[in-house]
Design an enzyme around this catalytic site. Structure first.
Site, PDB file in Angstrom:
ATOM      1  N   GLY A 156      -9.453 -22.236  25.810  1.00  0.00           N
ATOM      2  CA  GLY A 156     -10.565 -21.275  25.486  1.00  0.00           C
ATOM      3  C   GLY A 156     -11.782 -21.950  25.557  1.00  0.00           C
ATOM      4  O   GLY A 156     -12.135 -22.998  26.047  1.00  0.00           O
ATOM      5  N   ARG A 157     -12.932 -21.213  24.720  1.00  0.00           N
ATOM      6  CA  ARG A 157     -14.279 -21.619  24.865  1.00  0.00           C
ATOM      7  C   ARG A 157     -14.342 -23.245  24.197  1.00  0.00           C
ATOM      8  O   ARG A 157     -14.756 -23.928  24.890  1.00  0.00           O
ATOM      9  CB  ARG A 157     -15.219 -20.924  23.724  1.00  0.00           C
ATOM     10  CG  ARG A 157     -14.908 -19.347  24.212  1.00  0.00           C
ATOM     11  CD  ARG A 157     -15.820 -18.573  23.046  1.00  0.00           C
ATOM     12  NE  ARG A 157     -15.635 -17.090  23.338  1.00  0.00           N
ATOM     13  CZ  ARG A 157     -14.600 -16.679  22.817  1.00  0.00           C
ATOM     14  NH1 ARG A 157     -13.642 -17.191  21.660  1.00  0.00           N
ATOM     15  NH2 ARG A 157     -14.393 -15.253  22.677  1.00  0.00           N
ATOM     16  N   ILE A 158     -13.580 -23.576  23.237  1.00  0.00           N
ATOM     17  CA  ILE A 158     -13.459 -24.961  22.614  1.00  0.00           C
ATOM     18  C   ILE A 158     -12.880 -25.792  23.526  1.00  0.00           C
ATOM     19  O   ILE A 158     -13.450 -27.108  23.679  1.00  0.00           O
ATOM     20  CB  ILE A 158     -13.010 -24.856  21.281  1.00  0.00           C
ATOM     21  CG1 ILE A 158     -13.906 -23.928  20.237  1.00  0.00           C
ATOM     22  CG2 ILE A 158     -13.158 -26.156  20.568  1.00  0.00           C
ATOM     23  CD1 ILE A 158     -13.458 -23.652  18.634  1.00  0.00           C
ATOM     24  N   ARG A 179      -1.269 -18.674  27.108  1.00  0.00           N
ATOM     25  CA  ARG A 179      -0.367 -17.624  27.264  1.00  0.00           C
ATOM     26  C   ARG A 179      -0.463 -17.064  28.865  1.00  0.00           C
ATOM     27  O   ARG A 179       0.304 -16.675  29.410  1.00  0.00           O
ATOM     28  CB  ARG A 179      -0.736 -16.544  26.441  1.00  0.00           C
ATOM     29  CG  ARG A 179       0.119 -16.485  25.416  1.00  0.00           C
ATOM     30  CD  ARG A 179      -0.314 -15.312  24.232  1.00  0.00           C
ATOM     31  NE  ARG A 179      -1.914 -15.442  24.043  1.00  0.00           N
ATOM     32  CZ  ARG A 179      -2.555 -14.775  23.269  1.00  0.00           C
ATOM     33  NH1 ARG A 179      -2.137 -13.907  22.487  1.00  0.00           N
ATOM     34  NH2 ARG A 179      -3.994 -14.822  23.064  1.00  0.00           N
ATOM     35  N   THR A 180      -1.798 -17.079  29.230  1.00  0.00           N
ATOM     36  CA  THR A 180      -2.054 -16.684  30.582  1.00  0.00           C
ATOM     37  C   THR A 180      -2.986 -17.752  31.429  1.00  0.00           C
ATOM     38  O   THR A 180      -3.873 -18.255  30.714  1.00  0.00           O
ATOM     39  CB  THR A 180      -2.896 -15.523  30.674  1.00  0.00           C
ATOM     40  OG1 THR A 180      -3.864 -15.397  29.974  1.00  0.00           O
ATOM     41  CG2 THR A 180      -2.014 -14.054  30.359  1.00  0.00           C
ATOM     42  N   THR A 237      -7.721 -29.506  15.822  1.00  0.00           N
ATOM     43  CA  THR A 237      -9.009 -28.715  14.981  1.00  0.00           C
ATOM     44  C   THR A 237      -9.018 -27.426  15.025  1.00  0.00           C
ATOM     45  O   THR A 237      -9.966 -26.721  14.953  1.00  0.00           O
ATOM     46  CB  THR A 237     -10.235 -29.274  15.831  1.00  0.00           C
ATOM     47  OG1 THR A 237     -10.135 -28.829  17.453  1.00  0.00           O
ATOM     48  CG2 THR A 237     -10.351 -30.730  15.652  1.00  0.00           C
ATOM     49  N   ARG A 239      -5.980 -24.713  13.508  1.00  0.00           N
ATOM     50  CA  ARG A 239      -5.450 -24.143  12.345  1.00  0.00           C
ATOM     51  C   ARG A 239      -4.468 -25.099  11.992  1.00  0.00           C
ATOM     52  O   ARG A 239      -3.680 -25.321  12.660  1.00  0.00           O
ATOM     53  CB  ARG A 239      -5.193 -22.739  12.348  1.00  0.00           C
ATOM     54  CG  ARG A 239      -6.196 -21.815  12.387  1.00  0.00           C
ATOM     55  CD  ARG A 239      -7.030 -21.772  11.180  1.00  0.00           C
ATOM     56  NE  ARG A 239      -7.979 -20.749  10.839  1.00  0.00           N
ATOM     57  CZ  ARG A 239      -9.348 -20.866  11.546  1.00  0.00           C
ATOM     58  NH1 ARG A 239      -9.702 -21.971  11.691  1.00  0.00           N
ATOM     59  NH2 ARG A 239     -10.209 -20.026  11.586  1.00  0.00           N
ATOM     60  N   GLU A 268      -4.111 -26.221   3.533  1.00  0.00           N
ATOM     61  CA  GLU A 268      -5.384 -26.919   3.078  1.00  0.00           C
ATOM     62  C   GLU A 268      -5.931 -26.370   1.632  1.00  0.00           C
ATOM     63  O   GLU A 268      -5.321 -25.149   1.299  1.00  0.00           O
ATOM     64  CB  GLU A 268      -6.334 -26.231   3.881  1.00  0.00           C
ATOM     65  CG  GLU A 268      -6.233 -26.843   5.284  1.00  0.00           C
ATOM     66  CD  GLU A 268      -7.431 -26.440   6.251  1.00  0.00           C
ATOM     67  OE1 GLU A 268      -8.218 -25.689   5.833  1.00  0.00           O
ATOM     68  OE2 GLU A 268      -7.486 -26.506   7.353  1.00  0.00           O
ATOM     69  N   HIS A 287     -11.674 -29.619   7.516  1.00  0.00           N
ATOM     70  CA  HIS A 287     -11.721 -28.836   8.198  1.00  0.00           C
ATOM     71  C   HIS A 287     -13.400 -28.359   8.166  1.00  0.00           C
ATOM     72  O   HIS A 287     -14.136 -27.538   7.518  1.00  0.00           O
ATOM     73  CB  HIS A 287     -11.319 -27.390   7.554  1.00  0.00           C
ATOM     74  CG  HIS A 287     -11.017 -26.207   8.471  1.00  0.00           C
ATOM     75  ND1 HIS A 287     -10.052 -25.248   8.211  1.00  0.00           N
ATOM     76  CD2 HIS A 287     -11.937 -25.613   9.347  1.00  0.00           C
ATOM     77  CE1 HIS A 287     -10.200 -24.199   9.067  1.00  0.00           C
ATOM     78  NE2 HIS A 287     -11.339 -24.535   9.979  1.00  0.00           N
ATOM     79  N   GLY A 289     -15.003 -28.677  11.467  1.00  0.00           N
ATOM     80  CA  GLY A 289     -15.526 -28.602  12.895  1.00  0.00           C
ATOM     81  C   GLY A 289     -16.529 -27.838  13.302  1.00  0.00           C
ATOM     82  O   GLY A 289     -17.366 -28.346  14.098  1.00  0.00           O
TER      83      GLY A 289
HETATM   84  C1  DGY Z   1     -13.450 -20.997  12.555  1.00  0.00           C
HETATM   85  O1  DGY Z   1     -14.628 -20.630  12.778  1.00  0.00           O
HETATM   86  O2  DGY Z   1     -12.594 -20.287  12.734  1.00  0.00           O
HETATM   87  C2  DGY Z   1     -13.721 -22.530  12.007  1.00  0.00           C
HETATM   88  O3  DGY Z   1     -12.138 -22.828  11.572  1.00  0.00           O
HETATM   89  C3  DGY Z   1     -14.593 -22.532  10.862  1.00  0.00           C
HETATM   90  O4  DGY Z   1     -15.700 -22.422  11.121  1.00  0.00           O
END
Ligand code: DGY
Length: 332
Positions: A156-158, A179-180, A237, A239, A268, A287, A289
């Site tokens: 995705g974006r990240i 998934r797609t 990075t 979950r 966590e 956590h 990111g």
């Molecule tokens: C998010 O945005 O989901 C990150 O894990 C925390 O900023």
């Protein structure tokens, strides 16, 4: 009547100042710690909207108790802390803050990858312990990343930003599993779609960027790690619960994989006696990111704007459950 907005943490002022300019009654939780679940429910019960984040459990019980809520605005891109199905059934729009932290989170994934490849956190600790010693021609060797294969789970974006960094810096080949299929991303990155098992067996670095769902929960477990290369690096990075943490530690101990870089852990916060913390090839962050000034300001602006736009014109610019808005009756 003025709308009452509960702000569950001290979010950056960039967004909160926007809320203050509107004709709302704001309640801001000023303490450094998150509210307990009871405190959260007691506060939210008397509010029309909540600006919350990933540590706030917006579950069935919460939603049953807080029946005045008209909008939930999440300060995060992930929203696994919210019962989206129930919010949707109740007709409550859920806003979120996508893209605001894509660069910041990709930087952390990229940084962890290099840190693991060169055992940076472990070596830093040896200095603190007074164990620098002599230059050792065969000791503390890492691995190089040039021309290796990056596997992205959740392009995705990240994931795209991480892939771009790896391509530009190290000419890495990009494979991914979603998934797609995403044909645009494939073109942009010259990336190939592969089945999950191929992602496991072909990646030199496997980086997780998907959402936490029933399907992805602990998908990276002992069985998955056994299918990876013994030289592979696993980065998460997204979950923590997407990986099984004990299995990950065993996989490193047995040499099923070479190293891991985590910005998210399961659970966590990570406990201090977690064996991963003392391993040579594990680099762990708490956590962070999205933890840049730019990203957090932008998240705050997006989260506030979702609430403001909702009350101004029944729009939520970044919404998880857009179907809810179709059924909303405009306020008169
Ligand atoms: C998010 O945005 O989901 C990150 O894990 C925390 O900023």
């Amino acid at each position: 009547m003025k709308k009452r907005i509960l702000v569950s943490r001290q979010f950056p002022d960039a967004g909160i100042s926007l809320l203050k300019k509107e004709d709302f009654l704001l309640t801001i939780w000023e303490k450094q710690r998150p509210m307990t679940q009871n405190e959260l429910i007691e506060q939210a019960k008397s509010h029309d909207a909540i600006l919350c984040t990933l540590t706030d459990r917006i579950d069935k019980h919460f939603l049953e108790q807080c029946s005045l809520l008209e909008i939930i605005s999440q300060f995060a891109v992930g929203y696994d802390n919210i019962d989206i199905d129930m919010a949707t059934r109740l007709g409550i729009p859920v806003g979120f803050t996508p893209d605001a932290m894509s660069e910041a989170t990709a930087d952390i994934a990229f940084g962890l990858m290099i840190a693991v490849a060169r055992k940076m956190f472990f070596l830093h600790k040896t200095i603190i312990k007074g164990q620098w010693g002599y230059f050792n021609p065969t000791g503390n060797l890492g691995i190089e990343l040039k021309n290796k294969t990056l596997g992205i789970f959740g392009l995705g974006r990240i994931g795209v930003k991480m892939a771009q960094r790896c391509k530009n810096a190290y000419n890495m080949d990009i494979i991914y599993h979603n998934r797609t299929r995403d044909k645009d991303a494939e073109k942009l990155l010259n990336a190939s779609y592969v089945e999950f098992d191929d992602l496991l067996s072909k990646s030199d670095v496997l980086s997780v960027h998907c959402a936490l769902t029933k399907e992805t929960k602990e998908i990276f477990n002992g069985t998955a790690f056994k299918k990876m290369k013994p030289s592979a690096i696993f980065i998460n990075t997204a979950r923590g619960p997407i990986h099984h943490e004990k299995d990950l530690a065993h996989a490193l101990q047995k040499g099923d994989i070479w190293g891991t870089g985590l910005d998210v852990t399961n659970p966590e916060p990570m406990q201090q006696d977690n064996p991963l913390l003392s391993m040579e090839n594990a680099c762990i962050l708490p956590h962070v990111g999205s933890g840049t000034i730019e990203a957090r300001n932008q998240m705050s602006v997006l989260a506030a704007t979702n609430i403001i736009q909702f009350y101004k014109n029944r729009q939520v610019p970044h919404i998880v459950n857009p179907e809810v808005l179709e059924h909303l009756i405009p306020e008169t």
